[in-house]
Design a protein around this motif. Structure first.
Motif, PDB file in Angstrom:
ATOM      1  N   VAL A 158       4.664   9.885   6.757  1.00 21.62           N
ATOM      2  CA  VAL A 158       5.155   8.762   7.607  1.00 21.62           C
ATOM      3  C   VAL A 158       4.745   8.804   9.174  1.00 21.62           C
ATOM      4  N   ALA A 159       4.880  10.123   9.458  1.00 26.33           N
ATOM      5  CA  ALA A 159       4.446  10.459  10.665  1.00 26.33           C
ATOM      6  C   ALA A 159       2.703  10.114  11.040  1.00 26.33           C
ATOM      7  N   ASP A 160       1.880  10.428  10.143  1.00 27.81           N
ATOM      8  CA  ASP A 160       0.462  10.089  10.318  1.00 27.81           C
ATOM      9  C   ASP A 160       0.577   8.644  10.258  1.00 27.81           C
ATOM     10  N   PHE A 161       1.242   7.796   9.641  1.00 24.92           N
ATOM     11  CA  PHE A 161       0.914   6.431   9.842  1.00 24.92           C
ATOM     12  C   PHE A 161       1.446   5.803  11.018  1.00 24.92           C
ATOM     13  N   VAL A 162       2.740   6.393  11.489  1.00 25.94           N
ATOM     14  CA  VAL A 162       3.068   5.860  12.926  1.00 25.94           C
ATOM     15  C   VAL A 162       1.979   6.231  13.944  1.00 25.94           C
ATOM     16  N   ASP A 163       1.471   7.408  13.878  1.00 25.69           N
ATOM     17  CA  ASP A 163       0.473   7.734  14.827  1.00 25.69           C
ATOM     18  C   ASP A 163      -0.787   6.829  14.719  1.00 25.69           C
ATOM     19  N   ASP A 214      14.536  11.016  17.379  1.00 26.72           N
ATOM     20  CA  ASP A 214      14.127  11.834  18.417  1.00 26.72           C
ATOM     21  C   ASP A 214      12.559  11.766  18.469  1.00 26.72           C
ATOM     22  N   TRP A 215      11.828  11.977  17.428  1.00 32.16           N
ATOM     23  CA  TRP A 215      10.357  11.922  17.275  1.00 32.16           C
ATOM     24  C   TRP A 215       9.752  10.702  17.552  1.00 32.16           C
ATOM     25  N   MET A 216      10.455   9.547  17.067  1.00 31.12           N
ATOM     26  CA  MET A 216       9.915   8.204  17.316  1.00 31.12           C
ATOM     27  C   MET A 216       9.991   7.957  18.884  1.00 31.12           C
ATOM     28  N   TRP A 217      11.183   8.323  19.629  1.00 33.21           N
ATOM     29  CA  TRP A 217      11.200   8.001  20.938  1.00 33.21           C
ATOM     30  C   TRP A 217      10.365   9.058  21.653  1.00 33.21           C
ATOM     31  N   GLY A 218      10.609  10.334  21.317  1.00 38.54           N
ATOM     32  CA  GLY A 218       9.936  11.540  22.082  1.00 38.54           C
ATOM     33  C   GLY A 218       8.374  11.146  22.120  1.00 38.54           C
ATOM     34  N   ARG A 219       7.935  10.924  20.948  1.00 35.67           N
ATOM     35  CA  ARG A 219       6.607  11.156  20.899  1.00 35.67           C
ATOM     36  C   ARG A 219       5.862   9.667  21.330  1.00 35.67           C
ATOM     37  N   GLN A 233       1.129   2.342  21.405  1.00 34.82           N
ATOM     38  CA  GLN A 233       1.820   2.449  20.117  1.00 34.82           C
ATOM     39  C   GLN A 233       2.048   0.876  19.773  1.00 34.82           C
ATOM     40  N   GLN A 234       1.553   0.326  18.830  1.00 37.50           N
ATOM     41  CA  GLN A 234       1.945  -1.113  18.351  1.00 37.50           C
ATOM     42  C   GLN A 234       3.183  -1.243  17.631  1.00 37.50           C
ATOM     43  N   ILE A 235       3.966  -0.244  17.248  1.00 36.90           N
ATOM     44  CA  ILE A 235       5.259  -0.250  16.707  1.00 36.90           C
ATOM     45  C   ILE A 235       6.177  -0.064  17.868  1.00 36.90           C
ATOM     46  N   THR A 236       6.886  -1.028  18.007  1.00 38.96           N
ATOM     47  CA  THR A 236       7.856  -1.057  19.182  1.00 38.96           C
ATOM     48  C   THR A 236       9.301  -0.707  18.793  1.00 38.96           C
ATOM     49  N   SER A 274       0.824  -1.223   0.054  1.00 37.71           N
ATOM     50  CA  SER A 274      -0.041  -0.037   0.036  1.00 37.71           C
ATOM     51  C   SER A 274       1.053   1.159   0.063  1.00 37.71           C
ATOM     52  N   SER A 275       0.445   2.515   0.256  1.00 37.37           N
ATOM     53  CA  SER A 275       1.284   3.582   0.631  1.00 37.37           C
ATOM     54  C   SER A 275       0.940   4.348   2.083  1.00 37.37           C
ATOM     55  N   VAL A 276       1.651   5.102   2.363  1.00 34.81           N
ATOM     56  CA  VAL A 276       1.397   6.010   3.450  1.00 34.81           C
ATOM     57  C   VAL A 276       1.017   7.520   2.984  1.00 34.81           C
ATOM     58  N   GLY A 277       1.156   7.567   1.690  1.00 35.77           N
ATOM     59  CA  GLY A 277       0.554   9.017   1.294  1.00 35.77           C
ATOM     60  C   GLY A 277       1.627   9.213  -0.125  1.00 35.77           C
ATOM     61  N   GLU A 278       1.576  10.369  -0.429  1.00 34.97           N
ATOM     62  CA  GLU A 278       2.490  10.915  -1.846  1.00 34.97           C
ATOM     63  C   GLU A 278       3.505  11.931  -1.218  1.00 34.97           C
ATOM     64  N   SER A 279       4.549  11.924  -2.127  1.00 35.17           N
ATOM     65  CA  SER A 279       5.734  12.856  -2.373  1.00 35.17           C
ATOM     66  C   SER A 279       5.030  14.185  -2.606  1.00 35.17           C
ATOM     67  N   PHE A 280       5.902  15.150  -2.508  1.00 30.99           N
ATOM     68  CA  PHE A 280       5.384  16.452  -3.136  1.00 30.99           C
ATOM     69  C   PHE A 280       5.324  16.463  -4.477  1.00 30.99           C
TER      70      PHE A 280
END
Length: 413
Positions: free
Chosen positions: A276-281, A357-362, A289-292, A133-139
């Motif tokens: 990518v962030a929306d997918f992780v969220d 930092d975002w993956m861990w911090g959030r 959070q299921q992604i560990t 599938s995809s998480v979205g589109e590039s610019f």
């Protein structure tokens, strides 16, 4: 017969020749390669120059004439190593490749179209364990492919999830090959390799082979390497400075649009990082959070890095000493497996707004960066290892990938 490209050693000799013939007092080239001695990491990071690599405390950077003048005004000694455009001219073969393909001699690397075809083939051949599938589109509108690998791929099972991301920086094509290798290994070997089978049966594995497809395609425009790093939004955003945790906080990115470390107008102003962030969220299910576990692959320097990047403190906000020790322990074990050097990200140089930092911090995800082959290089050419290195350098990380998959199933610290 494939044309054999010149070796990295030859390119290194070329750059040494440049260093010997370009005095520090000469007019700097528009994109010059320089070495800066140890102890300057913080000032260099604040300047927003393109850091190619760090070895034994010596930084190799690309800097414009204005950046050179600014750094020298601060008292830094910049030793000229080469001219990017001259190096690329020497690096690119006389024989042009077909438009949109890699330079002649490096056809073993995959273009975006070839990546897409490989992923579709994997989903077709291994539909019982693979979904595309995809998480979205590039610019520029390219799909940001997402591959899910699991024994019941059509279901969302209560299993630890692991994410692998590659190619945030356009010219780091070896990383795309790393993500393709992960897809191929965990699909082709399922049911044959007991280690692979056990992980596919007990984990949900996600792979995004190219976070920056626009930049990667631009970097090989006309069948010649461009040395491009950022996405293609305006003058380009450095995707690994555009993440939301402590974005722009600490002198580890630039607010100047022309800088190689430009962080964007706001956190997640780049569509690629936001997707990518929306997918992780979205993987927060029932408040958990299921992604560990997560690895973001880059090149080069042969390093395993862990959070935080925005502070040199071993334990930053939102991180206990036990959690910091776990990040270090897992990072050191993975580095022992692949022969890389382990260290906290900020020990290299300070970065803010980066993915780890975002993956861990959030989300408290065990998140690491792997800086791939080579360990060091003669500057820009280190980003373009010969395609003969694809197989050994991707397989080199198999054991380290397995360690993260194992740890993803462990209790969180």
């Amino acid at each position: 017969m494939r044309t054999t490209r010149r070796t990295l050693t030859a390119a290194a000799g070329l750059l040494l020749l440049f260093a010997a013939t370009v005095p520090a007092s000469a007019q700097p080239p528009e994109r010059g390669v320089y070495e800066i001695s140890a102890g300057a990491q913080e000032r260099v990071a604040r300047a927003g120059v393109d850091v190619l690599g760090v070895r034994d405390g010596t930084l190799t950077v690309v800097a414009s004439p204005a950046e050179v003048a600014s750094l020298r005004a601060e008292g830094l000694d910049l030793r000229p190593v080469g001219d990017v455009d001259r190096v690329l001219a020497e690096r690119n073969p006389d024989r042009r490749a077909a438009p949109g393909d890699f330079p002649a001699g490096d056809e073993g690397y995959h273009t975006y179209a070839e990546v897409t075809a490989e992923l579709r083939q994997a989903a077709q051949d291994h539909g019982d364990v693979t979904a595309l599938s995809s998480v979205g589109e590039s610019f520029e509108g390219r799909a940001l492919h997402l591959v899910k690998i699991s024994d019941h791929v059509e279901r969302d099972e209560a299993e630890p999830e692991v994410l692998f991301t590659c190619n945030q920086h356009a010219r780091e094509h070896l990383t795309t090959e790393m993500c393709l290798h992960i897809v191929q290994r965990f699909t082709d070997s399922y049911g044959h390799d007991p280690v692979v089978t056990q992980f596919v049966d007990s984990r949900e594995i996600y792979v995004i082979p190219t976070v920056n497809p626009d930049g990667a395609e631009y970097d090989i425009a006309g069948g010649r390497y461009q040395g491009w790093r950022k996405n293609r939004q305006g003058e380009g955003t450095d995707l690994n400075r555009n993440w939301g945790h402590r974005w722009g906080c600490c002198g580890g990115s630039s607010g100047h649009e022309g800088s190689e470390t430009y962080r964007g107008t706001a956190a997640f102003s780049a569509p690629e990082t936001k997707a990518v962030a929306d997918f992780v969220d979205s993987r927060v299910v029932g408040g958990t959070q299921q992604i560990t576990g997560h690895i973001d692959f880059h090149s080069y320097s042969e390093l395993v890095l862990w959070p935080y990047g925005h502070t040199t403190d071993d334990v930053g906000e939102g991180m206990t000493p036990d959690q910091a020790q776990r990040l270090r322990s897992v990072g050191e074990e993975m580095a022992a497996a692949n022969g890389y050097t382990p260290q906290q990200s900020s020990d290299l140089y300070v970065t803010d707004g980066d993915i780890n930092d975002w993956m861990w911090g959030r989300h408290r995800i065990l998140s690491f960066t792997f800086e791939m082959y080579p360990a060091d290089g003669p500057g820009l050419d280190g980003f373009y290892p010969p395609d003969e290195q694809i197989r050994p350098q991707t397989e080199r990380n198999d054991a380290a990938v397995d360690i993260l998959l194992r740890e993803a199933g462990a209790d969180r610290a």
